[in-house]
Design a protein around this motif. Structure first.
Motif, PDB file in Angstrom:
ATOM      1  N   UNK A  55       0.814  -1.214   0.000  1.00  0.00           N
ATOM      2  CA  UNK A  55       0.000   0.000   0.000  1.00  0.00           C
ATOM      3  C   UNK A  55       0.842   1.256   0.000  1.00  0.00           C
ATOM      4  N   UNK A  56       1.939   1.231   0.737  1.00  0.00           N
ATOM      5  CA  UNK A  56       2.815   2.392   0.795  1.00  0.00           C
ATOM      6  C   UNK A  56       3.484   2.646  -0.546  1.00  0.00           C
ATOM      7  N   UNK A  57       3.906   1.568  -1.206  1.00  0.00           N
ATOM      8  CA  UNK A  57       4.526   1.706  -2.519  1.00  0.00           C
ATOM      9  C   UNK A  57       3.539   2.283  -3.527  1.00  0.00           C
ATOM     10  N   UNK A  58       2.317   1.754  -3.520  1.00  0.00           N
ATOM     11  CA  UNK A  58       1.308   2.255  -4.451  1.00  0.00           C
ATOM     12  C   UNK A  58       0.961   3.715  -4.177  1.00  0.00           C
ATOM     13  N   UNK A  59       0.891   4.063  -2.923  1.00  0.00           N
ATOM     14  CA  UNK A  59       0.554   5.434  -2.554  1.00  0.00           C
ATOM     15  C   UNK A  59       1.644   6.405  -2.993  1.00  0.00           C
ATOM     16  N   UNK A  60       2.894   6.017  -2.788  1.00  0.00           N
ATOM     17  CA  UNK A  60       3.991   6.899  -3.168  1.00  0.00           C
ATOM     18  C   UNK A  60       4.087   7.021  -4.693  1.00  0.00           C
ATOM     19  N   UNK A  61       3.872   5.912  -5.407  1.00  0.00           N
ATOM     20  CA  UNK A  61       3.900   5.966  -6.865  1.00  0.00           C
ATOM     21  C   UNK A  61       2.787   6.863  -7.404  1.00  0.00           C
ATOM     22  N   UNK A  62       1.603   6.758  -6.823  1.00  0.00           N
ATOM     23  CA  UNK A  62       0.496   7.612  -7.248  1.00  0.00           C
ATOM     24  C   UNK A  62       0.787   9.075  -6.949  1.00  0.00           C
ATOM     25  N   UNK A  63       1.455   9.318  -5.833  1.00  0.00           N
ATOM     26  CA  UNK A  63       1.847  10.691  -5.490  1.00  0.00           C
ATOM     27  C   UNK A  63       2.781  11.269  -6.551  1.00  0.00           C
ATOM     28  N   UNK A  64       3.727  10.469  -7.027  1.00  0.00           N
ATOM     29  CA  UNK A  64       4.645  10.931  -8.068  1.00  0.00           C
ATOM     30  C   UNK A  64       3.914  11.148  -9.383  1.00  0.00           C
ATOM     31  N   UNK A  65       2.973  10.256  -9.697  1.00  0.00           N
ATOM     32  CA  UNK A  65       2.236  10.406 -10.945  1.00  0.00           C
ATOM     33  C   UNK A  65       1.330  11.620 -10.912  1.00  0.00           C
ATOM     34  N   UNK A  66       0.757  11.920  -9.753  1.00  0.00           N
ATOM     35  CA  UNK A  66      -0.094  13.108  -9.640  1.00  0.00           C
ATOM     36  C   UNK A  66       0.696  14.382  -9.895  1.00  0.00           C
ATOM     37  N   UNK A  67       1.972  14.363  -9.535  1.00  0.00           N
ATOM     38  CA  UNK A  67       2.834  15.519  -9.776  1.00  0.00           C
ATOM     39  C   UNK A  67       3.524  15.444 -11.143  1.00  0.00           C
ATOM     40  N   UNK A  68       3.099  14.493 -11.974  1.00  0.00           N
ATOM     41  CA  UNK A  68       3.646  14.302 -13.324  1.00  0.00           C
ATOM     42  C   UNK A  68       5.137  13.976 -13.299  1.00  0.00           C
ATOM     43  N   UNK A  69       5.578  13.290 -12.260  1.00  0.00           N
ATOM     44  CA  UNK A  69       6.978  12.857 -12.162  1.00  0.00           C
ATOM     45  C   UNK A  69       7.049  11.386 -12.563  1.00  0.00           C
ATOM     46  N   UNK A  70       6.864  11.160 -13.865  1.00  0.00           N
ATOM     47  CA  UNK A  70       6.784   9.785 -14.331  1.00  0.00           C
ATOM     48  C   UNK A  70       8.134   9.084 -14.302  1.00  0.00           C
ATOM     49  N   UNK A  71       9.193   9.819 -14.614  1.00  0.00           N
ATOM     50  CA  UNK A  71      10.528   9.199 -14.558  1.00  0.00           C
ATOM     51  C   UNK A  71      10.843   8.746 -13.138  1.00  0.00           C
ATOM     52  N   UNK A  72      10.522   9.582 -12.139  1.00  0.00           N
ATOM     53  CA  UNK A  72      10.740   9.190 -10.751  1.00  0.00           C
ATOM     54  C   UNK A  72       9.896   7.984 -10.370  1.00  0.00           C
ATOM     55  N   UNK A  73       8.667   7.930 -10.920  1.00  0.00           N
ATOM     56  CA  UNK A  73       7.813   6.770 -10.642  1.00  0.00           C
ATOM     57  C   UNK A  73       8.392   5.500 -11.255  1.00  0.00           C
ATOM     58  N   UNK A  74       8.967   5.619 -12.457  1.00  0.00           N
ATOM     59  CA  UNK A  74       9.609   4.455 -13.082  1.00  0.00           C
ATOM     60  C   UNK A  74      10.791   3.987 -12.238  1.00  0.00           C
ATOM     61  N   UNK A  75      11.594   4.915 -11.774  1.00  0.00           N
ATOM     62  CA  UNK A  75      12.723   4.550 -10.916  1.00  0.00           C
ATOM     63  C   UNK A  75      12.244   3.873  -9.635  1.00  0.00           C
TER      64      UNK A  75
END
Length: 707
Positions: free
Chosen positions: A399-419
């Motif tokens: 859940x924490x991983x999914x939440x943090x990934x969604x947080x990055x995607x909401x800020x349009x930080x897709x490269x950071x989400x991929x990493x």
């Protein structure tokens, strides 16, 4: 002269003096005042306020003054001439010292003592001792004055008391003399002399006279001792003659008392010398205390050595941390018992400096899995966090991983989400996000084809990692590392089912192939290799799900036109004119261009080389992508874009694949072990890396070494 009371600053008295003062000073209890006028005349005044009910009577009633006012400011019958310096004693209101020309006088009350020759300036006067300084010599060398410029003078009573204590063995006479001339300094001298002679009665009386409670307790403790040598040793320790006290203890074979003395003094170096080979607990305490000694002075290397000897792990943790000796701190993790509270401290210290692996080891050994996972998350080490969570069945990490990934995607930080997904070993999610980024790239194939290819390549590599990981997991479960046919098939089915929901994951290399062929065709076209460019461009027709129709058939029409394959060019223009994906304006332009081309050229292809189909053996053109008879899709060379025919292999030999996944040197074709795409040996003879995935190629397909 006005006298005020503190802290209220209310006036108490007012009087006048009949001279022009130059130096005014009061004694320690403000009962007398000295005045030196401009002519060097010293006079004394009694300024003590006695029996006044209010201060206002002295100031407000000028006509009716109380009789006691006359006592305030009265000049005493004492005068001295040629006085240039004076100092009241800070602990006795009746003592002061004056300088007349080159003589120093000490005045007790109003009576002077015998003068002493001196021209030094008086600095301080206390404990019957005057400290003075030779100002003239200091002024001559103010930057580095000598110690000899400071002079000490003793009063007559102090000198006489010393003489009596030295010459007279009976302390009764000395006691009587000090009783007649009482002063705390004299009583202290008498008490020390009495202790030296073990006259505890006289010593106790002297301590009582100058109110030294510690001295009284010392006398009581000395009386309880049954050995005079012990008494002498305690007296020597009282006088800070510690070596003498230690030798006295050792004379009576009481090494324990000597050690106890050094322990009380904090002389731990001497404690180690005395206790060598004795009590281990005492030695550990001494080593730990020496470590504290060096730590207080910032000498952490020395402190670490002694803490290690003392096995003081708590202090050792802090010492290694200050030394930044993280290797030693890491070794300490396995040395400490499981569940030790120090492991938490070590883990926090490693986390502060960003050493995730060591911090996790400390927290895990302590049994705090949650903190270990939180540390990995805080340091962005998601792969390690997921591994620990899986090992200890810690469900909150998902859940924490999914939440943090969604947080990055909401800020349009897709490269950071991929990493993030890559670090967490979530290869499919990373591949899906990379494929989405490639599709949404602004400008598409017209502006950023190279960048889009890289994104598709990264997505494909992530899918390959996932498949490899799945296969490795199945292999690990097999006995002795071998798998049956059923197990192999099951692992392959599992891997296919995991990626079947998304076409980008099911065929991960299609996007990369499409843009790679597009880039190769463009390069060949600009280099003037029209035949090769056409063969490469014709293969793009299989990738209409990746590239748009206009891009694909525009490059096909262009390459076939330059290569004079007008039938293929006509088919491309027909596709462009009939496609609904092309806007009306562009379709009109394509129609006009086709009209101008085909009014001058008939839609026919020139003759070309014919090759047999590897499957049905029917003859077909070498530029064909698939067999017209059996629809067999030919593999292609990723270096040149040409279709691969068996007859084109060197010598017509079909060599088997070697263990590294690269065909033998006699085959004429090499296969990349990473992307598993083939290429002609002649095309990659000067290349070190695969043209598609850019991974390293092995020099296994030529008789002479390539690299």
């Amino acid at each position: 002269v006005q006298r005020y009371s503190l802290p209220h600053l209310s006036i108490e008295a007012r009087f006048a003096i009949r001279c022009r003062p130059q130096v005014v000073a009061a004694n320690c209890d403000s009962t007398r005042m000295s005045v030196i006028d401009i002519n060097g005349m010293l006079t004394l005044y009694d300024i003590e306020v006695k029996g006044l009910s209010t201060t206002g009577m002295l100031v407000g009633q000028a006509d009716k003054k109380p009789s006691t006012e006359a006592a305030v400011g009265t000049q005493l019958e004492f005068e001295r001439k040629d006085v240039w310096n004076m100092r009241w004693a800070s602990d006795n209101p009746d003592l002061f010292a004056i300088m007349e020309k080159t003589r120093m006088y000490i005045i007790r009350g109003l009576l002077p003592e015998e003068p002493v020759l001196s021209n030094a300036y008086i600095c301080a006067f206390r404990d019957l001792q005057i400290q003075s300084v030779l100002i003239d010599e200091v002024i001559q060398n103010p930057e580095s004055p000598r110690k000899e410029v400071l002079l000490d003078f003793e009063t007559k009573s102090l000198r006489d008391t010393r003489d009596i204590l030295t010459k007279v063995s009976n302390l009764k006479d000395a006691f009587n003399y000090v009783d007649d001339n009482p002063h705390p300094r004299l009583w202290r001298l008498l008490a020390e002399a009495a202790l030296g002679q073990l006259e505890f009665g006289v010593a106790e009386k002297a301590f009582v006279r100058f109110e030294d409670y510690q001295g009284i307790q010392l006398v009581k403790r000395l009386r309880l001792l049954d050995d005079k040598v012990k008494q002498k040793a305690e007296v020597a320790a009282y006088f800070q003659r510690f070596d003498e006290a230690e030798s006295l203890y050792r004379e009576i074979d009481r090494k324990d008392l000597a050690i106890d003395l050094r322990v009380r003094l904090g002389d731990w170096f001497r404690v180690i010398q005395l206790a060598h080979g004795g009590n281990e607990d005492l030695l550990q305490q001494a080593w730990s205390s020496i470590g504290d000694y060096y730590a207080d002075r910032g000498k952490w290397s020395n402190a670490a050595q002694y803490y290690a000897k003392a096995q003081n792990n708590s202090a050792l943790v802090d010492t290694y941390y200050f030394l930044e000796d993280y290797d030693s701190l890491e070794r300490l993790i396995n040395y400490l018992p499981e569940g030790s509270p120090l492991l938490t401290d070590i883990g926090n210290k490693f986390a502060l400096v960003g050493l995730c692996e060591q911090a996790v080891a400390a927290f895990t050994r302590h049994g705090d899995v949650k903190t270990a996972v939180d540390t990995c998350v805080m340091l962005n080490q998601w792969d390690q966090a997921v591994t620990i969570a899986q090992q200890h069945n810690f469900q909150q990490i998902e859940g924490l991983l999914a939440k943090y990934a969604q947080h990055l995607l909401d800020k349009n930080k897709k490269i950071e989400a991929v990493q993030l997904y890559r670090k967490a070993n979530r290869h499919t999610e990373a591949a899906r996000l990379l494929a989405q980024m490639a599709k949404e790239m602004p400008g598409g194939a017209q502006k950023n084809p190279d960048r889009i290819k890289k994104l598709y390549l990264l997505a494909a590599l992530e899918v390959e990692k996932f498949k490899t990981k799945t296969m490795d997991a199945q292999m690990t479960g097999a006995t002795n590392g071998t798998m049956t046919t059923a197990q192999t098939v099951q692992s392959l089915i599992t891997a296919d089912q995991s990626v079947a929901s998304d076409r980008a994951l099911e065929s991960p290399w299609r996007g990369c192939e499409a843009f790679h062929l597009y880039l190769v065709a463009q390069r060949q076209l600009y280099e003037g290799h029209y035949e090769q460019a056409m063969k490469t461009a014709l293969r793009l027709a299989d990738y209409e799900d990746i590239l748009d129709t206009q891009t694909i058939y525009s490059i096909i029409a262009l390459t076939t036109y330059y290569n004079k394959f007008f039938m293929q060019c006509s088919k491309a223009f027909i596709k462009l004119e009939a496609s609904g994906d092309v806007n009306e304006e562009m379709r009109t332009k394509f129609s006009d261009l086709a009209l101008r081309i085909f009014t001058r050229n008939q839609p026919r292809d020139p003759s070309s080389r014919m090759m047999p189909c590897p499957k049905c053996h029917q003859r077909m053109h070498d530029w064909c992508v698939s067999c017209p008879s059996c629809n067999y899709r030919l593999p292609f060379c990723v270096a040149s874009g040409r279709s691969i025919f068996p007859e084109e292999k060197a010598g017509g030999l079909h060599g088997p694949e070697d263990g590294a996944g690269v065909l033998g040197s006699a085959s004429g074709v090499v296969k990349c072990r990473c992307c598993r795409h083939r290429m002609y040996t002649s095309e990659v003879r000067k290349l070190r890396n695969c043209p598609l995935c850019h991974s390293r190629l092995d020099a296994a397909y030529n008789n002479e070494p390539r690299f």
